[in-house]
Enzyme design. Structure first.
Site, PDB file in Angstrom:
ATOM      1  N   HIS A   1     -20.422  -6.627 -53.022  1.00 46.16           N
ATOM      2  CA  HIS A   1     -21.463  -5.780 -52.423  1.00 46.16           C
ATOM      3  C   HIS A   1     -21.489  -4.400 -53.062  1.00 46.16           C
ATOM      4  O   HIS A   1     -22.556  -3.891 -53.427  1.00 46.16           O
ATOM      5  CB  HIS A   1     -21.228  -5.637 -50.920  1.00 46.16           C
ATOM      6  CG  HIS A   1     -22.115  -4.623 -50.272  1.00 46.16           C
ATOM      7  ND1 HIS A   1     -23.465  -4.823 -50.089  1.00 46.16           N
ATOM      8  CD2 HIS A   1     -21.848  -3.377 -49.790  1.00 46.16           C
ATOM      9  CE1 HIS A   1     -23.997  -3.753 -49.511  1.00 46.16           C
ATOM     10  NE2 HIS A   1     -23.038  -2.861 -49.329  1.00 46.16           N
TER      11      HIS A   1
ATOM     12  N   HIS B   1     -24.684  -2.108 -55.015  1.00 43.89           N
ATOM     13  CA  HIS B   1     -24.946  -0.668 -55.156  1.00 43.89           C
ATOM     14  C   HIS B   1     -24.984  -0.174 -56.596  1.00 43.89           C
ATOM     15  O   HIS B   1     -25.823   0.664 -56.935  1.00 43.89           O
ATOM     16  CB  HIS B   1     -23.924   0.128 -54.351  1.00 43.89           C
ATOM     17  CG  HIS B   1     -24.178   0.121 -52.877  1.00 43.89           C
ATOM     18  ND1 HIS B   1     -25.171   0.880 -52.288  1.00 43.89           N
ATOM     19  CD2 HIS B   1     -23.589  -0.569 -51.874  1.00 43.89           C
ATOM     20  CE1 HIS B   1     -25.179   0.671 -50.986  1.00 43.89           C
ATOM     21  NE2 HIS B   1     -24.236  -0.211 -50.703  1.00 43.89           N
TER      22      HIS B   1
ATOM     23  N   GLU C   1     -30.223   0.083 -48.131  1.00 44.07           N
ATOM     24  CA  GLU C   1     -29.429  -1.126 -47.891  1.00 44.07           C
ATOM     25  C   GLU C   1     -30.299  -2.368 -47.731  1.00 44.07           C
ATOM     26  O   GLU C   1     -29.982  -3.424 -48.272  1.00 44.07           O
ATOM     27  CB  GLU C   1     -28.551  -0.955 -46.636  1.00 44.07           C
ATOM     28  CG  GLU C   1     -27.341  -0.058 -46.828  1.00 44.07           C
ATOM     29  CD  GLU C   1     -26.216  -0.694 -47.639  1.00 44.07           C
ATOM     30  OE1 GLU C   1     -26.362  -1.847 -48.113  1.00 44.07           O
ATOM     31  OE2 GLU C   1     -25.189  -0.026 -47.809  1.00 44.07           O
TER      32      GLU C   1
ATOM     33  N   SER D   1     -26.901  -8.113 -52.785  1.00 45.57           N
ATOM     34  CA  SER D   1     -25.540  -8.657 -52.870  1.00 45.57           C
ATOM     35  C   SER D   1     -25.302  -9.834 -51.940  1.00 45.57           C
ATOM     36  O   SER D   1     -24.190 -10.354 -51.887  1.00 45.57           O
ATOM     37  CB  SER D   1     -24.522  -7.559 -52.548  1.00 45.57           C
ATOM     38  OG  SER D   1     -24.726  -7.044 -51.243  1.00 45.57           O
TER      39      SER D   1
END
Length: 298
Positions: A162, A167, A208, A227
């Site tokens: 993730h 990111h 997000e 992700s």
């Protein structure tokens, strides 16, 4: 504690220095003593790290490297189908390795020529004021552990997949990196927990779990979607709403399920204007002002 904290397994350190990561009863690795010892050791390295010191390097196991190769290959295919153009371009420029788990200093070196973001280790949950505030200095706190090898395409908590595939591919975009930096600057202005939570919730529904319309299709740019092997397939079934900062900062959500409501921008430029404009101007009174404006308009 904010809702997002539930995503991370708690980490404790006893007086004798022993570090324990407390996995939930339904965690895939909870019954594996070797995995639990591994998680404890990686968390201890992060807790011992001090700013300015070399980032601890993890000697990843064959099982951990295999998990990365599987997930990396699968998510690359998903990104080609579902990620927005800005993310695809930044991911291509970043060039994360698919054959091995990159060390955090390797991620930093890859990001440096694009946006200058630096990765530093985190044992698990980082207090939100510190986590978001560090964006002002282009610092990203990242876990270093990998999900259990029995379920390579699933994790109940943020792991290196993730933090890096989600990111870092986003942070390689100067446009998205600038939004992160605005978040960090906003945190420096905020004094109340209520305002910080509002900011965190807007971040949740944008950087997000944000989606954007491109060429008549809904594409994702949020790191949580980028992700997640499962959710990146399902987000198109969500109920889409236009960008609405007041709603994004107050809408209740369940972190343990796929998000049923997502906020869709019409372009990356609109994300910059609406979400970026909010981060650029936010102060402690912003949530109340937005609430009052909404009430007056209804």
């Amino acid at each position: 504690m904010f809702t997002e904290a539930q995503l991370y397994s708690p980490v404790t350190r006893r007086d004798d220095g022993d570090v324990t990561v407390h996995l939930s009863a339904d965690h895939p690795g909870v019954g594996d003593p070797d995995y639990r010892a591994r998680r404890n050791a990686i968390a201890a390295l992060a807790l011992d790290h001090r700013p300015g010191a070399p980032v601890p390097r993890i000697d990843y196991t064959a099982d951990e490297q295999r998990v990365w190769r599987i997930v990396s290959a699968e998510l690359r295919r998903k990104h080609r189908a579902y990620a927005c153009g800005e993310v695809l371009r930044s991911a291509g420029a970043l060039g994360l390795p698919g054959d091995h788990i990159p060390q955090l200093d390797e991620v930093t070196a890859l990001l440096a020529p694009h946006t200058g973001f630096r990765y530093v280790p985190a044992a698990g949950l980082v207090p939100l004021r510190e986590f978001f505030g560090s964006f002002a200095d282009r610092i990203f706190h990242s876990t270093q552990y990998i999900r259990h090898h029995s379920a390579p395409l699933y994790t109940p908590e943020p792991d290196a997949v993730h933090e890096i595939i989600g990111h870092a591919n986003q942070l390689a975009s100067p446009r998205f990196a600038a939004l992160y930096e605005l978040v960090g600057a906003a945190v420096a202005r905020l004094e109340t927990d209520a305002a910080l939570k509002f900011l965190a919730d807007v971040f949740w529904f944008s950087l997000e779990f944000g989606v954007v319309r491109e060429h008549g299709e809904i594409r994702c740019y949020g790191a949580g979607l980028l992700s997640s092997y499962g959710e990146i397939e399902e987000f198109r079934a969500a109920r889409l709403r236009p960008l609405d900062i007041a709603a994004m900062g107050t809408l209740a959500y369940d972190i343990t399920h796929y998000q049923p409501v997502l906020f869709c921008a019409e372009s990356v430029a609109e994300i910059e204007d609406v979400v970026g404009g909010f981060f650029a101007e936010m102060d402690d009174d912003t949530p109340d002002r937005l609430g009052a404006s909404r009430a007056a308009a209804s």
